[in-house]
Design an enzyme around this catalytic site. Structure first.
Site, short mmCIF file in Angstrom:
data_model
loop_
_atom_site.label_atom_id
_atom_site.label_comp_id
_atom_site.label_asym_id
_atom_site.label_seq_id
_atom_site.Cartn_x
_atom_site.Cartn_y
_atom_site.Cartn_z
N VAL A 69 0.85 -1.19 0.00
CA VAL A 69 0.00 0.00 0.00
C VAL A 69 0.89 1.24 0.00
CG1 VAL A 69 -1.69 1.35 1.30
CG2 VAL A 69 -1.95 -1.13 1.12
N ALA A 114 4.67 4.09 2.80
CA ALA A 114 4.13 2.85 2.23
C ALA A 114 4.32 1.72 3.23
CB ALA A 114 4.82 2.51 0.91
N LYS A 115 3.65 0.63 3.02
CA LYS A 115 3.82 -0.55 3.88
C LYS A 115 3.26 -1.76 3.15
CE LYS A 115 5.44 -1.00 8.18
NZ LYS A 115 6.51 -0.18 8.80
N GLY A 116 3.64 -2.93 3.60
CA GLY A 116 3.12 -4.13 2.96
C GLY A 116 3.68 -5.37 3.59
N ASP A 155 10.78 -5.32 8.43
CA ASP A 155 9.76 -5.04 9.44
C ASP A 155 9.60 -6.32 10.25
OD1 ASP A 155 6.73 -4.46 10.37
OD2 ASP A 155 7.64 -2.58 9.75
#
Length: 429
Positions: A69, A114-116, A155
């Site tokens: 995202v 952003a991240k995912g 992460d």
């Protein structure tokens, strides 16, 4: 080897997105944010969901679901981690991507958020399977990531090895003359693969620095202070390491397998070695086990939640005895719990400030790769401390000037920087 973190039930994922939106709207109301800019910042720019098959060691094929995202890139390329965890879904990625936007903006970095990640439990897969899963995920993401577009990082349950696999796969899709310009597609890489000195400890060191700055601001001596850590992975360990060096005493630790305590202190390095050999903290000598629901009630001065989101809730907030909470995780405190804690005078060092050492360290790595430079550990740590001190001072000043809590102050600084960018640039067309 991947590191397990605290595992919570799926319903709390919804709370993360609700929390970040309530935090955003609260700060936006205070500064009377331009209504059109509020509309833009309230939603994500892009959301990618990919399903991809991977052959397992036994020859069977499993289909995995991955997410990326991209919330906002008004200030620069998207930036944020990839996590491997059963709780990863589109709502969790949305919430975490938004927090990254505020975090990079607050830190004054030329990044967006952003991240995912992938919805899986990495403990159920071999190293070779995780490598194939990672490489196939990278291939599925394709040109939706890139060194000037979207830069992933480690992460929860991902690490430098994961980033090395992503880097190699991404570079393999490029022509030979493009490969040398793509080293900074990910950060948090191993040193030998273009990583930066100090990146491994940057997030935990940042948590420690924020506690140190808080102590100096409040004229508190850290020597002899008791602290507890939830999550003894990379962030929790390094924060504890540096705090112990200041004379503070770790009296409680919790991981995905259980909780331990010792009011006389738990030796950080001994526990780190035990955790590395056993894969968890349970059964560590010179400590007692306790029910996980009683962990936050331990007698301490400093509480460091460094696991997953929504760990401090209305169910356990009233039992917290710490005078300061340093958020090493993203979104560990829900809104109602925070209101309860603030009413009791507990100081909360918010995630977008407290754990920003990681993305600042990533920025330093990105710069070094981009410019063909190699910085020493001392140089990295010195720059990191300077950057974090600037952010901490800004948050304290805005908090006291406006009479708001630290999180709201941090959000105000982050949102106003983005608002200024949109005002100056305008909206296409």
């Amino acid at each position: 080897m991947v590191t397990k973190e605290i595992n919570k039930k799926a319903p709390q994922k919804q709370g993360m997105l609700n929390n970040v939106m309530r935090q955003f709207n609260h700060a936006s109301d205070i500064i009377d944010l331009n209504k059109n800019i509020r509309k833009i910042l309230s939603i994500t720019n892009n959301e990618l969901v990919v399903h991809f098959p991977v052959k397992m060691d036994n020859g069977d094929v499993e289909v995995f679901t991955g997410y990326r995202v991209q919330h906002n890139n008004a200030l620069g390329p998207y930036k944020g981690g990839l996590r491997y965890h059963p709780t990863v879904d589109i709502d969790a990625a949305r919430a975490l991507a938004m927090w990254m936007t505020w975090k990079t903006s607050l830190a004054g970095l030329p990044y967006g958020g952003a991240k995912g990640g992938i919805q899986l439990d990495p403990s159920k897969y071999s190293t070779s399977e995780l490598e194939r899963i990672t490489r196939r995920f990278t291939y599925a993401l394709g040109d939706n990531i890139g060194p000037e577009l979207d830069i992933p990082a480690p992460d929860v349950n991902t690490n430098p090895q994961t980033m090395a696999w992503i880097l190699d796969t991404f570079m393999s899709t490029k022509s030979p003359n493009e490969r040398s310009t793509n080293m900074h597609v990910v950060t948090g890489k191993p040193i030998g693969a273009g990583g930066s000195e100090g990146r491994d400890r940057a997030t935990g060191y940042g948590v420690f620095l924020c506690i140190k700055f808080w102590a100096a601001h409040n004229k508190v001596d850290l020597s002899g202070k008791k602290f507890i850590v939830q999550g003894f992975g990379n962030v929790g360990y390094w924060a504890a390491h540096f705090l112990e060096n200041e004379g503070a005493k770790m009296v409680g630790v919790q991981d995905a397998f259980g909780s331990i305590s010792n009011s006389e202190g738990i030796d950080v390095e001994s526990l780190f070695a035990y955790n590395k050999s056993q894969g968890n903290i349970v059964g560590f000598k010179d400590s007692s086990s306790l029910p996980s629901e009683d962990f936050f009630a331990l007698d301490c001065d400093i509480c460091i939640p460094a696991a997953l989101g929504n760990q401090i809730t209305v169910e356990n907030a009233s039992s917290i005895k710490a005078s300061v909470i340093a958020e090493g995780a993203n979104g560990p405190t829900d809104v109602e719990a925070e209101q309860m804690l603030l009413a009791r005078g507990v100081d909360i060092l918010p995630d977008i400030l407290c754990n920003s050492g990681g993305v600042i360290g990533s920025y330093f790595e990105w710069l070094q790769n981009r410019n063909g430079e190699i910085w020493s550990l001392e140089e990295v740590m010195e720059k990191l401390e300077k950057k974090l001190k600037e952010s901490f001072t800004k948050v304290i000043n805005v908090s006291e000037k406006r009479g708001v809590d630290r999180r709201t102050a941090a959000f105000i600084i982050a949102i106003e920087r983005l608002e200024q960018a949109y005002i100056q640039r305008g909206i296409f067309p």
